[in-house]
Motif scaffolding. Structure first.
Motif, PDB file in Angstrom:
ATOM      1  N   LEU A  88      47.232  39.211  32.914  1.00  0.00           N
ATOM      2  CA  LEU A  88      47.627  37.837  33.585  1.00  0.00           C
ATOM      3  C   LEU A  88      47.320  36.352  32.722  1.00  0.00           C
ATOM      4  N   ASP A  89      47.885  35.504  32.905  1.00  0.00           N
ATOM      5  CA  ASP A  89      47.777  34.190  32.186  1.00  0.00           C
ATOM      6  C   ASP A  89      46.989  33.261  32.881  1.00  0.00           C
ATOM      7  N   VAL A  90      47.323  33.215  34.368  1.00  0.00           N
ATOM      8  CA  VAL A  90      46.590  31.721  35.396  1.00  0.00           C
ATOM      9  C   VAL A  90      46.324  31.960  36.433  1.00  0.00           C
ATOM     10  N   VAL A  91      45.403  32.167  36.922  1.00  0.00           N
ATOM     11  CA  VAL A  91      44.942  31.916  37.991  1.00  0.00           C
ATOM     12  C   VAL A  91      45.061  30.856  38.880  1.00  0.00           C
ATOM     13  N   PHE A  92      44.775  30.946  40.400  1.00  0.00           N
ATOM     14  CA  PHE A  92      45.110  29.919  40.986  1.00  0.00           C
ATOM     15  C   PHE A  92      43.745  29.673  41.852  1.00  0.00           C
ATOM     16  N   THR A  93      42.665  28.616  41.632  1.00  0.00           N
ATOM     17  CA  THR A  93      41.593  30.165  42.782  1.00  0.00           C
ATOM     18  C   THR A  93      40.538  29.228  43.126  1.00  0.00           C
ATOM     19  N   GLY A  94      39.892  28.954  43.861  1.00  0.00           N
ATOM     20  CA  GLY A  94      39.084  28.784  44.814  1.00  0.00           C
ATOM     21  C   GLY A  94      37.586  28.444  44.022  1.00  0.00           C
ATOM     22  N   PRO A  95      36.225  27.033  44.496  1.00  0.00           N
ATOM     23  CA  PRO A  95      35.475  27.593  43.156  1.00  0.00           C
ATOM     24  C   PRO A  95      34.636  28.806  43.128  1.00  0.00           C
ATOM     25  N   ALA A  96      34.074  29.202  44.621  1.00  0.00           N
ATOM     26  CA  ALA A  96      33.510  30.750  44.813  1.00  0.00           C
ATOM     27  C   ALA A  96      33.951  31.478  43.486  1.00  0.00           C
ATOM     28  N   GLU A  97      35.289  31.422  43.912  1.00  0.00           N
ATOM     29  CA  GLU A  97      36.514  32.609  43.113  1.00  0.00           C
ATOM     30  C   GLU A  97      35.552  32.916  41.654  1.00  0.00           C
TER      31      GLU A  97
END
Length: 296
Positions: A88-97
């Motif tokens: 995997l190259d890029v992850v869209f995620t939240g601050p806690a994650e």
């Protein structure tokens, strides 16, 4: 304690996921050329990922010249495992994650999206007589999901800032979407939740029957993170594409039915240090040694 037990379980899941994904075959350099493999941690399944972010994918590909290959993950632990295994190259995620993913994999922020009104709220029924956070000592407080930024870590930090230890001074019950129902039934004395969720509850109920005790500060933004070693040219292309086309990209994101939370969002610059607040929130729920939490 409550927070320590919760995060220890998450660490075991993360370690198991890393072993499982690490056994997968690696894509060739030719397969990766001009393509970014993208995951979104709060979307489960390829069908949902395509439905929620298909329009965004089309606009991003047009503006960036990169191909986007969706990579479905079940949660933050699976995303971290895939990053560490170079699947995997890029992850869209939240601050806690992000904090979990960064500590495990060394992934770094690329761009960040600040949600409008992204805060935590603590509220109660009007008949409880509770008017301040310090009065919650010895009470039961419902929150959403363990590790949720706005529905668990944020309210816990608010309690901590008010001198109430969320691991010992209150009984925290994480009940997911049933938080408001728990308060209605009298199972708990207050609820700590994202303010947008609080507003939705009030819109569907009688707001006069409830009292907002406190609204927290703006929380750190959601972000796209790149795996450790992602080439600088790709990172620059992603940043430039967002900075030059953010309105179009945001409009495309909002075509996803579950992406309304990003309405009126802003593109902002962040560094890893901007998420030290989230690390403090983890400490508020009993995570004092983050490396142990991550199983290192």
């Amino acid at each position: 304690m409550y927070g320590r037990k919760a995060v220890t379980g998450a660490a075991a899941l993360l370690s198991a996921a890393i072993v499982a994904v690490g056994c997968s075959s690696q894509p060739s350099e030719e397969e990766q050329a001009g393509t970014i493999r993208l995951a979104v941690t709060d979307v489960q399944g390829m069908e949902e990922l395509q439905r929620e972010y298909g329009a965004f994918q089309a606009v991003f590909e047009e503006k960036s010249g990169l191909d986007v290959e969706f990579f479905a993950v079940t949660d933050r632990t699976a995303a971290a495992a895939a990053l560490q295994a170079d699947r995997l190259d890029v992850v869209f995620t939240g601050p806690a994650e992000y904090v979990v993913i960064h500590e495990r994999t060394g992934a770094e922020p690329i761009v960040a999206i600040e949600r409008d009104g992204y805060r935590s709220c603590v509220y109660t029924r009007a008949d409880t007589g509770l008017t301040s956070l310090d009065q919650l000592r010895g009470k039961k407080v419902a929150m959403s999901d363990i590790g949720s930024t706005s529905g668990h870590l944020g309210p816990s930090q608010m309690l901590k800032d008010a001198g109430v230890d969320p691991t010992t001074d209150v009984e925290v019950l994480t009940v997911g979407d049933a938080v408001h129902a728990a308060l209605e039934r009298g199972d708990v004395d207050a609820v700590g939740i994202g303010c947008h969720d609080y507003e939705e509850f009030m819109a569907a109920d009688d707001p006069a029957a409830y009292r907002l005790i406190e609204e927290g500060p703006i929380l750190p933004p959601d972000l796209l993170v790149g795996r450790k070693g992602l080439d600088a040219e790709t990172v620059t292309t992603i940043r430039t594409t967002f900075s030059e086309n953010f309105d179009e990209l945001l409009s495309a994101m909002l075509e996803g039915k579950d992406n309304a939370k990003f309405a009126n969002a802003k593109l902002v610059e962040v560094t890893d240090g901007d998420y030290d607040r989230v690390r403090s929130m983890y400490q508020a729920v009993g995570v004092n040694d983050f490396s142990n939490f991550l199983g290192d």
